[in-house]
Write a protein that holds these residues in place. Sequence first.
Motif, short mmCIF file in Angstrom:
data_model
loop_
_atom_site.label_atom_id
_atom_site.label_comp_id
_atom_site.label_asym_id
_atom_site.label_seq_id
_atom_site.Cartn_x
_atom_site.Cartn_y
_atom_site.Cartn_z
N LYS A 69 7.22 -36.74 43.28
CA LYS A 69 6.20 -36.63 42.24
C LYS A 69 5.87 -35.16 41.90
O LYS A 69 5.53 -34.84 40.77
CB LYS A 69 4.94 -37.37 42.67
CG LYS A 69 3.93 -37.53 41.59
CD LYS A 69 2.83 -38.47 42.04
CE LYS A 69 1.94 -38.77 40.87
NZ LYS A 69 1.60 -40.16 40.74
N THR A 70 5.97 -34.27 42.89
CA THR A 70 5.63 -32.86 42.68
C THR A 70 6.84 -31.94 42.74
O THR A 70 6.68 -30.72 42.66
CB THR A 70 4.60 -32.41 43.73
OG1 THR A 70 5.14 -32.60 45.05
CG2 THR A 70 3.29 -33.16 43.59
N ARG A 71 8.02 -32.50 42.86
CA ARG A 71 9.24 -31.69 43.00
C ARG A 71 9.47 -30.77 41.80
O ARG A 71 9.91 -29.63 41.95
CB ARG A 71 10.45 -32.60 43.21
CG ARG A 71 11.69 -31.83 43.59
CD ARG A 71 12.78 -32.74 44.07
NE ARG A 71 12.35 -33.36 45.32
CZ ARG A 71 12.59 -34.63 45.64
NH1 ARG A 71 13.26 -35.41 44.83
NH2 ARG A 71 12.15 -35.12 46.79
N ALA A 72 9.16 -31.24 40.60
CA ALA A 72 9.35 -30.42 39.40
C ALA A 72 8.51 -29.14 39.48
O ALA A 72 8.99 -28.05 39.16
CB ALA A 72 9.00 -31.22 38.15
N LEU A 73 7.27 -29.27 39.91
CA LEU A 73 6.40 -28.10 40.05
C LEU A 73 6.89 -27.20 41.18
O LEU A 73 6.94 -25.97 41.03
CB LEU A 73 4.96 -28.55 40.32
CG LEU A 73 3.92 -27.45 40.48
CD1 LEU A 73 3.88 -26.55 39.25
CD2 LEU A 73 2.55 -28.07 40.73
N GLY A 74 7.31 -27.78 42.30
CA GLY A 74 7.84 -26.99 43.40
C GLY A 74 9.08 -26.21 43.00
O GLY A 74 9.24 -25.04 43.38
N ALA A 75 9.95 -26.83 42.21
CA ALA A 75 11.18 -26.16 41.77
C ALA A 75 10.86 -24.97 40.88
O ALA A 75 11.50 -23.92 40.98
CB ALA A 75 12.08 -27.15 41.04
N ALA A 112 17.44 -29.43 40.89
CA ALA A 112 16.12 -30.06 40.86
C ALA A 112 15.43 -29.82 39.51
O ALA A 112 14.76 -30.72 38.99
CB ALA A 112 15.24 -29.53 41.99
N LEU A 113 15.61 -28.63 38.96
CA LEU A 113 15.04 -28.35 37.64
C LEU A 113 15.67 -29.25 36.57
O LEU A 113 14.96 -29.83 35.74
CB LEU A 113 15.25 -26.88 37.27
CG LEU A 113 14.44 -25.86 38.05
CD1 LEU A 113 14.96 -24.46 37.81
CD2 LEU A 113 12.97 -25.97 37.70
N ILE A 114 16.98 -29.37 36.59
CA ILE A 114 17.68 -30.21 35.61
C ILE A 114 17.32 -31.67 35.81
O ILE A 114 17.09 -32.41 34.85
CB ILE A 114 19.20 -29.98 35.70
CG1 ILE A 114 19.54 -28.57 35.23
CG2 ILE A 114 19.96 -31.03 34.89
CD1 ILE A 114 20.96 -28.14 35.51
N LYS A 119 10.09 -33.83 32.71
CA LYS A 119 8.71 -33.43 33.04
C LYS A 119 8.32 -32.10 32.40
O LYS A 119 7.15 -31.79 32.27
CB LYS A 119 8.52 -33.36 34.55
CG LYS A 119 8.66 -34.71 35.22
CD LYS A 119 8.49 -34.60 36.71
CE LYS A 119 8.64 -35.97 37.36
NZ LYS A 119 8.54 -35.90 38.81
N TYR A 120 9.31 -31.29 32.00
CA TYR A 120 9.05 -29.99 31.43
C TYR A 120 8.92 -30.02 29.91
O TYR A 120 8.48 -29.06 29.30
CB TYR A 120 10.15 -28.98 31.80
CG TYR A 120 10.39 -28.85 33.28
CD1 TYR A 120 9.36 -28.49 34.15
CD2 TYR A 120 11.63 -29.08 33.82
CE1 TYR A 120 9.59 -28.36 35.51
CE2 TYR A 120 11.87 -28.97 35.18
CZ TYR A 120 10.84 -28.59 36.01
OH TYR A 120 11.06 -28.48 37.35
N LYS A 121 9.32 -31.12 29.28
CA LYS A 121 9.31 -31.18 27.81
C LYS A 121 7.94 -30.92 27.22
O LYS A 121 7.82 -30.29 26.18
CB LYS A 121 9.88 -32.52 27.34
CG LYS A 121 11.38 -32.57 27.48
CD LYS A 121 11.96 -33.77 26.81
CE LYS A 121 13.48 -33.70 26.94
NZ LYS A 121 14.13 -34.83 26.34
#
Length: 125
Positions: A69-75, A112-114, A119-121
């Motif tokens: 759930k928080t991996r996008a922010l961590g990356a 992980a970012l890709i 989530k980044y859109k």
Amino acid sequence: MKIVKFILCFLFALVFINAGLDKFFHYSPMPKLTAEQEKIFAAFVEIGWLMPLVGIVEVIGGVLFIFPKTRALGAIIILPVMVGIVLHNVYRDPNQMGIIMSVVMFLINIWALIDNREKYKALIS
């Protein structure tokens, strides 16, 4: 595949959590440094706030990276530190194993970012 992804992300996160905590508790032995590396390290120590800041970023980013759930922010949080690690290993520490390890870690971060691009859109629209 889901379990492999979790294990890979968990190990990646542990590396950063360990590195961040070591900046505060100094429990890992320092490797032998060249004269140039000693000057660089002395400069980092002289800027008293830099190493604690990097340590905090590594710990927070690592903890966030563990959970899907928080991996996008961590990356995103770990990315600038990861870029610095890769650049340091390529230009200042041409140890082949260090370069390979940092590039593999960088690729995991990019993956992980890709993987979380949806989530980044909202950030870029």
